[in-house]
Design an enzyme around this catalytic site. Structure first.
Site, PDB file in Angstrom:
ATOM      1  N   LEU A   1       0.907  -1.156   0.046  1.00 47.57           N
ATOM      2  CA  LEU A   1      -0.014  -0.098  -0.080  1.00 47.57           C
ATOM      3  C   LEU A   1       0.963   1.202  -0.143  1.00 47.57           C
ATOM      4  CD1 LEU A   1      -2.644  -1.047   2.664  1.00 47.57           C
ATOM      5  CD2 LEU A   1      -2.774  -1.285   0.375  1.00 47.57           C
TER       6      LEU A   1
ATOM      7  N   LYS B   1      15.354  -7.159   4.868  1.00 48.00           N
ATOM      8  CA  LYS B   1      15.345  -6.257   6.159  1.00 48.00           C
ATOM      9  C   LYS B   1      16.779  -6.600   6.765  1.00 48.00           C
ATOM     10  CE  LYS B   1      10.655  -5.025   6.869  1.00 48.00           C
ATOM     11  NZ  LYS B   1       9.351  -4.722   7.880  1.00 48.00           N
TER      12      LYS B   1
ATOM     13  N   ARG C   1       5.127 -19.986  18.392  1.00 45.57           N
ATOM     14  CA  ARG C   1       4.835 -21.604  17.941  1.00 45.57           C
ATOM     15  C   ARG C   1       6.124 -21.918  18.181  1.00 45.57           C
ATOM     16  NH1 ARG C   1       3.049 -21.965  11.926  1.00 45.57           N
ATOM     17  NH2 ARG C   1       5.184 -20.803  11.808  1.00 45.57           N
ATOM     18  N   THR C   2       7.490 -21.502  17.662  1.00 45.18           N
ATOM     19  CA  THR C   2       8.497 -22.390  17.957  1.00 45.18           C
ATOM     20  C   THR C   2       9.326 -21.552  19.169  1.00 45.18           C
ATOM     21  OG1 THR C   2       8.618 -22.148  15.449  1.00 45.18           O
ATOM     22  CG2 THR C   2      10.691 -22.687  16.702  1.00 45.18           C
ATOM     23  N   PRO C   3       9.269 -22.179  20.542  1.00 43.39           N
ATOM     24  CA  PRO C   3       9.746 -21.644  21.577  1.00 43.39           C
ATOM     25  C   PRO C   3      11.060 -21.158  21.571  1.00 43.39           C
ATOM     26  CG  PRO C   3       8.569 -23.685  21.892  1.00 43.39           C
ATOM     27  CD  PRO C   3       8.879 -23.364  20.426  1.00 43.39           C
ATOM     28  N   GLU C   4      12.073 -21.730  20.659  1.00 43.55           N
ATOM     29  CA  GLU C   4      13.445 -21.265  20.801  1.00 43.55           C
ATOM     30  C   GLU C   4      13.703 -19.816  20.306  1.00 43.55           C
ATOM     31  OE1 GLU C   4      12.924 -24.223  18.528  1.00 43.55           O
ATOM     32  OE2 GLU C   4      12.268 -24.737  20.623  1.00 43.55           O
ATOM     33  N   LYS C   5      12.662 -19.118  19.226  1.00 44.38           N
ATOM     34  CA  LYS C   5      12.695 -18.063  18.660  1.00 44.38           C
ATOM     35  C   LYS C   5      12.130 -17.009  19.827  1.00 44.38           C
ATOM     36  CE  LYS C   5      11.713 -17.212  14.404  1.00 44.38           C
ATOM     37  NZ  LYS C   5      10.812 -17.333  13.020  1.00 44.38           N
TER      38      LYS C   5
ATOM     39  N   ASP D   1       9.468   0.806  11.694  1.00 47.60           N
ATOM     40  CA  ASP D   1       8.585  -0.127  12.187  1.00 47.60           C
ATOM     41  C   ASP D   1       7.916  -0.136  13.559  1.00 47.60           C
ATOM     42  OD1 ASP D   1       8.265  -1.053   9.362  1.00 47.60           O
ATOM     43  OD2 ASP D   1       9.786  -2.640   9.931  1.00 47.60           O
TER      44      ASP D   1
END
Ligand code: ATR
Length: 311
Positions: A42, A92, A179-183, A129
Protein backbone atom coordinates in the site's frame (compact mmCIF):
# COMPACT_ATOMS: atom_id res chain seq x y z
CA UNK A 1 19.08 16.48 5.06
CA UNK A 2 18.02 17.09 1.48
CA UNK A 3 16.07 20.23 0.74
CA UNK A 4 12.54 19.50 -0.39
CA UNK A 5 12.17 19.44 -4.17
CA UNK A 6 9.14 21.39 -5.25
CA UNK A 7 6.91 19.80 -7.83
CA UNK A 8 6.05 21.32 -11.15
CA UNK A 9 2.36 20.95 -10.50
CA UNK A 10 0.47 23.18 -8.11
CA UNK A 11 -1.49 21.10 -5.65
CA UNK A 12 -5.15 22.01 -5.62
CA UNK A 13 -6.76 23.00 -2.36
CA UNK A 14 -8.19 19.53 -1.91
CA UNK A 15 -5.00 17.86 -3.08
CA UNK A 16 -6.76 16.08 -5.93
CA UNK A 17 -6.16 18.74 -8.58
CA UNK A 18 -2.48 18.74 -7.66
CA UNK A 19 -2.30 15.01 -8.07
CA UNK A 20 -3.51 15.34 -11.65
CA UNK A 21 -1.35 18.35 -12.38
CA UNK A 22 1.91 16.75 -11.17
CA UNK A 23 3.96 15.57 -14.11
CA UNK A 24 7.19 13.64 -14.23
CA UNK A 25 10.03 15.93 -15.26
CA UNK A 26 13.82 15.79 -15.55
CA UNK A 27 13.94 16.80 -11.89
CA UNK A 28 11.64 14.09 -10.58
CA UNK A 29 13.43 11.96 -7.98
CA UNK A 30 12.54 8.47 -6.90
CA UNK A 31 11.91 6.73 -3.62
CA UNK A 32 10.45 3.29 -3.46
CA UNK A 33 10.27 -0.15 -2.02
CA UNK A 34 12.68 -3.07 -2.32
CA UNK A 35 11.03 -6.38 -1.49
CA UNK A 36 10.15 -9.71 -3.05
CA UNK A 37 7.27 -9.83 -3.74
CA UNK A 38 5.93 -6.25 -3.50
CA UNK A 39 2.67 -6.56 -5.43
CA UNK A 40 0.34 -5.97 -2.48
CA UNK A 41 2.13 -2.99 -0.98
CA UNK A 42 0.00 0.00 0.00
CA UNK A 43 3.08 2.23 0.25
CA UNK A 44 3.00 3.57 -3.34
CA UNK A 45 -0.57 4.81 -2.82
CA UNK A 46 0.27 6.37 0.56
CA UNK A 47 3.49 8.13 -0.44
CA UNK A 48 2.45 9.30 -3.90
CA UNK A 49 -0.70 10.85 -2.43
CA UNK A 50 1.46 12.66 0.14
CA UNK A 51 3.99 13.88 -2.46
CA UNK A 52 1.19 15.19 -4.67
CA UNK A 53 -0.58 16.95 -1.81
CA UNK A 54 2.63 18.70 -0.75
CA UNK A 55 3.70 19.45 -4.34
CA UNK A 56 6.93 17.45 -4.00
CA UNK A 57 8.50 16.27 -7.24
CA UNK A 58 9.07 12.75 -5.96
CA UNK A 59 7.57 9.42 -6.99
CA UNK A 60 7.34 6.16 -5.05
CA UNK A 61 7.74 2.94 -7.04
CA UNK A 62 7.63 -0.65 -5.76
CA UNK A 63 10.53 -2.73 -7.09
CA UNK A 64 10.41 -6.53 -6.90
CA UNK A 65 14.08 -7.26 -6.12
CA UNK A 66 15.07 -10.94 -6.00
CA UNK A 67 17.60 -11.66 -3.21
CA UNK A 68 20.39 -12.30 -5.73
CA UNK A 69 19.98 -8.73 -7.09
CA UNK A 70 19.77 -6.87 -3.78
CA UNK A 71 23.39 -5.66 -3.83
CA UNK A 72 23.00 -4.31 -7.39
CA UNK A 73 19.74 -2.61 -6.46
CA UNK A 74 21.35 -0.94 -3.41
CA UNK A 75 24.30 0.29 -5.51
CA UNK A 76 21.81 1.78 -7.97
CA UNK A 77 20.30 4.00 -5.25
CA UNK A 78 23.31 6.28 -5.34
CA UNK A 79 23.89 6.05 -9.10
CA UNK A 80 20.27 6.94 -9.87
CA UNK A 81 19.97 9.73 -7.27
CA UNK A 82 17.23 8.08 -5.25
CA UNK A 83 16.19 9.87 -2.05
CA UNK A 84 15.82 6.52 -0.35
CA UNK A 85 13.79 3.35 -0.20
CA UNK A 86 11.70 1.26 2.11
CA UNK A 87 12.86 -2.29 2.53
CA UNK A 88 10.61 -5.25 3.19
CA UNK A 89 10.60 -9.04 3.27
CA UNK A 90 13.01 -10.73 2.61
CA UNK A 91 15.63 -7.95 2.64
CA UNK A 92 15.35 -6.24 6.04
CA UNK A 93 18.35 -8.00 7.57
CA UNK A 94 20.26 -8.86 4.37
CA UNK A 95 20.56 -5.16 3.44
CA UNK A 96 22.41 -4.22 6.65
CA UNK A 97 25.99 -4.99 5.43
CA UNK A 98 25.30 -3.21 2.13
CA UNK A 99 24.76 0.18 3.80
CA UNK A 100 27.29 2.79 4.97
CA UNK A 101 25.74 3.31 8.40
CA UNK A 102 22.80 2.40 10.61
CA UNK A 103 21.13 4.73 13.06
CA UNK A 104 20.57 3.73 16.66
CA UNK A 105 17.03 2.36 16.09
CA UNK A 106 18.11 0.08 13.23
CA UNK A 107 21.10 -1.14 15.27
CA UNK A 108 18.90 -1.94 18.26
CA UNK A 109 16.36 -3.80 16.11
CA UNK A 110 19.01 -5.45 13.93
CA UNK A 111 17.06 -4.77 10.74
CA UNK A 112 16.35 -1.90 8.33
CA UNK A 113 13.02 -0.90 6.80
CA UNK A 114 14.09 2.51 5.45
CA UNK A 115 17.22 3.71 3.65
CA UNK A 116 18.06 7.38 3.33
CA UNK A 117 20.44 8.48 0.57
CA UNK A 118 22.21 11.40 2.22
CA UNK A 119 23.24 14.47 0.21
CA UNK A 120 26.84 13.18 0.13
CA UNK A 121 25.65 9.83 -1.27
CA UNK A 122 25.99 7.87 1.97
CA UNK A 123 23.35 5.17 2.48
CA UNK A 124 21.96 5.28 6.01
CA UNK A 125 19.62 2.60 7.32
CA UNK A 126 16.93 3.21 9.89
CA UNK A 127 13.92 1.27 11.11
CA UNK A 128 10.58 3.04 11.45
CA UNK A 129 8.46 -0.09 12.02
CA UNK A 130 8.66 -0.15 15.80
CA UNK A 131 8.41 3.61 16.28
CA UNK A 132 5.52 3.68 13.82
CA UNK A 133 3.79 1.00 15.85
CA UNK A 134 4.32 2.78 19.18
CA UNK A 135 3.20 6.14 17.76
CA UNK A 136 0.03 4.62 16.41
CA UNK A 137 -0.70 2.64 19.59
CA UNK A 138 -0.22 5.62 21.89
CA UNK A 139 -2.09 8.01 19.59
CA UNK A 140 -5.07 5.70 19.10
CA UNK A 141 -5.42 4.28 22.63
CA UNK A 142 -3.60 6.75 24.93
CA UNK A 143 -1.93 3.77 26.65
CA UNK A 144 0.73 4.42 29.30
CA UNK A 145 3.49 2.02 28.21
CA UNK A 146 5.36 2.11 31.51
CA UNK A 147 2.30 0.74 33.32
CA UNK A 148 1.80 -2.25 30.99
CA UNK A 149 2.52 -5.93 31.32
CA UNK A 150 3.04 -6.68 27.63
CA UNK A 151 2.53 -10.06 25.97
CA UNK A 152 3.75 -10.34 22.38
CA UNK A 153 2.53 -13.23 20.23
CA UNK A 154 5.20 -14.09 17.65
CA UNK A 155 8.96 -13.66 17.56
CA UNK A 156 9.71 -12.74 13.93
CA UNK A 157 10.96 -9.49 12.44
CA UNK A 158 7.82 -7.51 13.23
CA UNK A 159 7.84 -8.72 16.85
CA UNK A 160 11.47 -7.67 17.21
CA UNK A 161 10.87 -4.14 15.92
CA UNK A 162 7.75 -3.67 18.04
CA UNK A 163 9.34 -5.10 21.18
CA UNK A 164 12.49 -2.96 20.95
CA UNK A 165 10.51 0.22 20.37
CA UNK A 166 8.04 -0.58 23.15
CA UNK A 167 10.95 -1.08 25.53
CA UNK A 168 12.58 2.17 24.40
CA UNK A 169 9.18 3.84 24.79
CA UNK A 170 8.98 2.84 28.45
CA UNK A 171 7.49 -0.68 28.56
CA UNK A 172 9.57 -2.54 31.11
CA UNK A 173 7.87 -5.96 31.32
CA UNK A 174 7.60 -7.88 28.05
CA UNK A 175 6.65 -11.56 27.69
CA UNK A 176 7.02 -13.31 24.34
CA UNK A 177 5.10 -16.37 23.20
CA UNK A 178 5.83 -18.09 19.92
CA UNK A 179 4.90 -21.27 18.07
CA UNK A 180 8.62 -22.05 17.88
CA UNK A 181 9.68 -21.49 21.51
CA UNK A 182 13.41 -21.18 20.74
CA UNK A 183 12.72 -18.02 18.74
CA UNK A 184 10.82 -16.53 21.68
CA UNK A 185 13.84 -17.23 23.89
CA UNK A 186 16.14 -15.63 21.30
CA UNK A 187 14.01 -12.48 21.15
CA UNK A 188 13.81 -12.29 24.95
CA UNK A 189 17.62 -12.45 25.09
CA UNK A 190 17.85 -9.71 22.46
CA UNK A 191 15.58 -7.49 24.56
CA UNK A 192 17.52 -8.00 27.79
CA UNK A 193 19.46 -4.70 27.50
CA UNK A 194 16.22 -2.75 27.10
CA UNK A 195 13.61 -4.41 29.33
CA UNK A 196 12.70 -7.23 31.66
CA UNK A 197 11.82 -9.75 28.93
CA UNK A 198 11.11 -13.46 29.05
CA UNK A 199 9.84 -16.29 26.83
CA UNK A 200 6.52 -17.93 27.69
CA UNK A 201 6.53 -21.74 27.47
CA UNK A 202 3.60 -22.84 25.24
CA UNK A 203 1.87 -24.64 28.13
CA UNK A 204 1.86 -21.38 30.15
CA UNK A 205 0.27 -19.22 27.45
CA UNK A 206 -3.16 -19.02 29.15
CA UNK A 207 -1.52 -17.80 32.40
CA UNK A 208 0.54 -15.27 30.46
CA UNK A 209 -2.60 -13.86 28.81
CA UNK A 210 -4.30 -13.62 32.22
CA UNK A 211 -1.33 -11.67 33.60
CA UNK A 212 -1.06 -9.32 30.61
CA UNK A 213 -2.56 -5.83 30.25
CA UNK A 214 -1.43 -5.33 26.64
CA UNK A 215 -1.63 -8.21 24.15
CA UNK A 216 -0.02 -7.75 20.73
CA UNK A 217 -0.42 -10.20 17.87
CA UNK A 218 2.57 -9.93 15.52
CA UNK A 219 1.96 -13.25 13.77
CA UNK A 220 0.10 -13.61 10.49
CA UNK A 221 -2.67 -15.62 12.18
CA UNK A 222 -6.02 -14.08 11.19
CA UNK A 223 -4.70 -12.47 7.99
CA UNK A 224 -6.60 -13.01 4.72
CA UNK A 225 -7.07 -15.61 3.29
CA UNK A 226 -7.27 -17.10 6.81
CA UNK A 227 -9.39 -14.36 8.35
CA UNK A 228 -11.46 -16.94 10.27
CA UNK A 229 -8.42 -17.83 12.40
CA UNK A 230 -7.41 -16.29 15.72
CA UNK A 231 -4.30 -16.79 17.84
CA UNK A 232 -6.25 -17.17 21.13
CA UNK A 233 -9.52 -18.67 22.34
CA UNK A 234 -11.89 -15.74 23.00
CA UNK A 235 -12.59 -16.96 26.54
CA UNK A 236 -9.00 -16.06 27.46
CA UNK A 237 -9.70 -12.36 26.87
CA UNK A 238 -10.32 -10.54 30.14
CA UNK A 239 -11.32 -7.12 31.46
CA UNK A 240 -8.57 -4.53 31.35
CA UNK A 241 -6.71 -6.18 28.45
CA UNK A 242 -5.81 -3.88 25.56
CA UNK A 243 -5.71 -5.98 22.39
CA UNK A 244 -3.55 -4.94 19.46
CA UNK A 245 -3.12 -6.74 16.14
CA UNK A 246 -0.51 -5.88 13.52
CA UNK A 247 -2.63 -7.49 10.80
CA UNK A 248 -4.53 -4.98 8.62
CA UNK A 249 -5.96 -7.37 6.03
CA UNK A 250 -8.72 -7.47 7.24
CA UNK A 251 -8.77 -4.13 9.06
CA UNK A 252 -10.59 -5.79 11.94
CA UNK A 253 -9.31 -9.29 12.58
CA UNK A 254 -11.28 -11.97 14.36
CA UNK A 255 -9.10 -11.35 17.44
CA UNK A 256 -10.08 -7.67 17.45
CA UNK A 257 -13.75 -8.40 16.80
CA UNK A 258 -13.87 -10.85 19.71
CA UNK A 259 -12.04 -8.39 21.96
CA UNK A 260 -14.47 -5.63 20.98
CA UNK A 261 -17.44 -7.91 21.65
CA UNK A 262 -16.03 -8.36 25.16
CA UNK A 263 -15.90 -4.57 25.55
CA UNK A 264 -12.09 -4.29 25.37
CA UNK A 265 -10.05 -1.47 23.85
CA UNK A 266 -8.54 -2.60 20.54
CA UNK A 267 -5.91 -1.34 18.13
CA UNK A 268 -5.60 -2.50 14.50
CA UNK A 269 -2.57 -2.79 12.23
CA UNK A 270 -3.24 0.02 9.74
CA UNK A 271 -1.88 2.71 12.06
CA UNK A 272 1.53 1.03 12.20
CA UNK A 273 1.68 0.89 8.41
CA UNK A 274 0.73 4.55 8.11
CA UNK A 275 3.11 5.80 10.81
CA UNK A 276 6.12 3.77 9.68
CA UNK A 277 5.52 5.33 6.25
CA UNK A 278 5.07 8.80 7.73
CA UNK A 279 8.36 8.54 9.63
CA UNK A 280 10.16 7.42 6.44
CA UNK A 281 8.52 10.28 4.50
CA UNK A 282 9.83 12.77 7.06
CA UNK A 283 13.37 11.41 6.75
CA UNK A 284 13.31 11.58 2.94
CA UNK A 285 11.69 15.00 2.58
CA UNK A 286 12.45 16.91 5.78
CA UNK A 287 8.74 17.79 5.89
CA UNK A 288 6.03 16.79 8.38
CA UNK A 289 4.07 13.91 6.85
CA UNK A 290 0.39 14.46 6.04
CA UNK A 291 -0.57 11.47 8.18
CA UNK A 292 -4.37 11.66 7.82
CA UNK A 293 -4.07 11.92 4.05
CA UNK A 294 -1.69 8.93 3.95
CA UNK A 295 -4.14 6.90 6.04
CA UNK A 296 -7.00 7.79 3.65
CA UNK A 297 -4.88 6.80 0.65
CA UNK A 298 -4.04 3.43 2.26
CA UNK A 299 -7.72 2.86 3.08
CA UNK A 300 -8.73 3.72 -0.48
CA UNK A 301 -6.12 1.32 -1.88
CA UNK A 302 -7.35 -1.43 0.44
CA UNK A 303 -10.95 -0.81 -0.62
CA UNK A 304 -9.95 -0.90 -4.31
CA UNK A 305 -8.07 -4.13 -3.72
CA UNK A 306 -11.15 -5.67 -2.08
CA UNK A 307 -13.40 -4.50 -4.93
CA UNK A 308 -10.98 -5.95 -7.46
CA UNK A 309 -11.12 -9.31 -5.72
CA UNK A 310 -14.89 -9.30 -5.59
CA UNK A 311 -15.29 -8.48 -9.30
P1 ATR B 1 7.33 -10.87 10.24
O1 ATR B 1 8.47 -10.08 9.66
O2 ATR B 1 5.99 -10.45 9.71
O3 ATR B 1 7.37 -10.88 11.72
P2 ATR B 1 8.42 -13.53 10.25
O4 ATR B 1 9.74 -13.00 10.67
O5 ATR B 1 8.36 -14.62 9.22
O6 ATR B 1 7.50 -12.36 9.69
O7 ATR B 1 7.65 -14.02 11.58
C1 ATR B 1 6.38 -14.58 11.55
C2 ATR B 1 5.93 -14.88 12.99
O8 ATR B 1 4.58 -15.35 12.95
C3 ATR B 1 6.75 -15.96 13.66
O9 ATR B 1 6.76 -15.71 15.05
C4 ATR B 1 5.93 -17.21 13.35
O10 ATR B 1 6.12 -18.26 14.24
P3 ATR B 1 7.36 -19.32 14.06
O11 ATR B 1 8.57 -18.61 14.60
O12 ATR B 1 6.96 -20.49 14.85
O13 ATR B 1 7.45 -19.58 12.57
C5 ATR B 1 4.54 -16.67 13.51
N1 ATR B 1 3.53 -17.45 12.78
C6 ATR B 1 3.33 -17.47 11.44
N2 ATR B 1 2.31 -18.30 11.13
C7 ATR B 1 1.86 -18.81 12.31
C8 ATR B 1 0.81 -19.73 12.67
N3 ATR B 1 0.02 -20.28 11.76
N4 ATR B 1 0.65 -20.01 13.98
C9 ATR B 1 1.45 -19.46 14.93
N5 ATR B 1 2.45 -18.58 14.65
C10 ATR B 1 2.65 -18.26 13.36
Amino acid sequence: MWAAVEGTGTPGQDGSKGRNAMTITAETRLVGLFGYPVGHSLSPAMHNAAFAALGLNLRYVAFPVPPAHLADAVRALRALSFRGVNVTIPHKVAIVPLLDALDEEARAIGAVNTVIVEADGRLVGTNTDGRGYVRSLVEETGVDLAAQRVLILGAGGAARAVAVSLAKGGASRIAIANRTPEKAAELAAHLAPFADAWAVPPERLADAVREATLLINTTSVGMVPHADETPLPPEWLHDGLLVSDLVYRPLKTRLLREAEARGLVTHGGLGMLVHQGALAFERWTGRPAPVALMRDAALRALAAEKEGKEC
